[in-house]
Design an enzyme around this catalytic site. Sequence first.
Site: not given
Ligand SMILES: [Fe+2]
Length: 389
Positions: A260, A313, A335
């Site tokens: 990622h 999403y 987050h």
């Molecule tokens: Fe973020």
Amino acid sequence: MPYYRVVGEVPRKRHVQFRRPDGGLYAEELMGEEGFSSDSSLLYHRHLPTAIVKAEAVTPTAGARLEPNLPLSPRHFRTQELSSAGDLVTGRMLLAGNGDVRLSYAVSDRPSELYRNSMGDECVYVQRGTVRFESTYGVIEAGEGDYVVIPTGTIHRWVPDGQVSVLAIEAGGHIRPPRRYLSQHGQFLEHAPYCERDLRAPAEPFVVEGEEVPVLVRTRGGLTRLVYRNHPFDVVGWDGCLYPFAFNINDFEPIVKKTHAPPPVHQTFEGPGFVVCSFCPRPLDYHPEAIPIPYNHHNVDSDEFMFYAGGDYSARKGSGIDVGSVSLHPAGFTHGPQPGAVEAVIEAVGRGVTTTSEMAVMVDTFRPLDLGPAALSCEDPAYAWTWAR
Ligand SMILES: [Fe+2]
């Protein structure tokens, strides 16, 4: 930036006599950044760009007040629920802001009056609809997915063709492509995710006849309406490196890694105290054991404002986030994907899913974002607790 451009008729040398067909002189005007020490353009007007006949103070509309993000929490605002009054300038509904940048949402089908923002550049992202951007430099036809970047002080107006919704990013300085993607002389480098050919700028002069034409001017001191003796759209030619341009998010070429990649690969513009990133449809990370959605992260120096412009999403399943949503993840809060999202995407890859369709515009600020009244009026109060379900 952008690169040198010439539109319409300009004299062979700067600052020499340039005459109209009737023998009178065109009026030369320099629009320049950082005094005379950075990018600029020279514009040639039929009439004096200095001739004003009236000035009146304009009372700002209510709704421009910001509140601190207290108690500190991640936030979810549903712009889908906002209905706006006014045009794409006066109808901007303030979502968030700080001393560097203001972020607003607007929906309108009516033309704006002439407007000049002298506080900084604007980057207006067109979420839906088509709109004609008219300016002293000429016209840009804009549509869904376009960022329209407007240099400080450009007199312009928006003429929608039907209903148009935009996210307006108002900077306190200049908005540019990331410096790391430019050569020392300003050309886009080969590893940049877009280049000069992707930028659309006015191609011909745009001249409008008119007298006693009002222009709404925003400065740090407030709002004024200046009435110009002649229509400011009277430029027969200009040249230079300073002008409005459009860039479509679909022309952004996403950079993909085996595992990622962090959001800086999506960076599209930078401004004083913030960056703008474009999350576009792209192949998923392709390591056989990759987790192709974000890891939990805490950007200790940034507030992250994410506008979900389209697509799907998967990392946000269960959060209530939908197209038109805005999430705000402030510094002081870690987050990441909602519970179950990691397992779900691994399972989807196992079923042969190889791409993501997400489309989002992110503004990361380096100072905390305060909350605007429009955001508070459409907040989803359950969002902060969705990771603990
Ligand atoms: Fe973020």
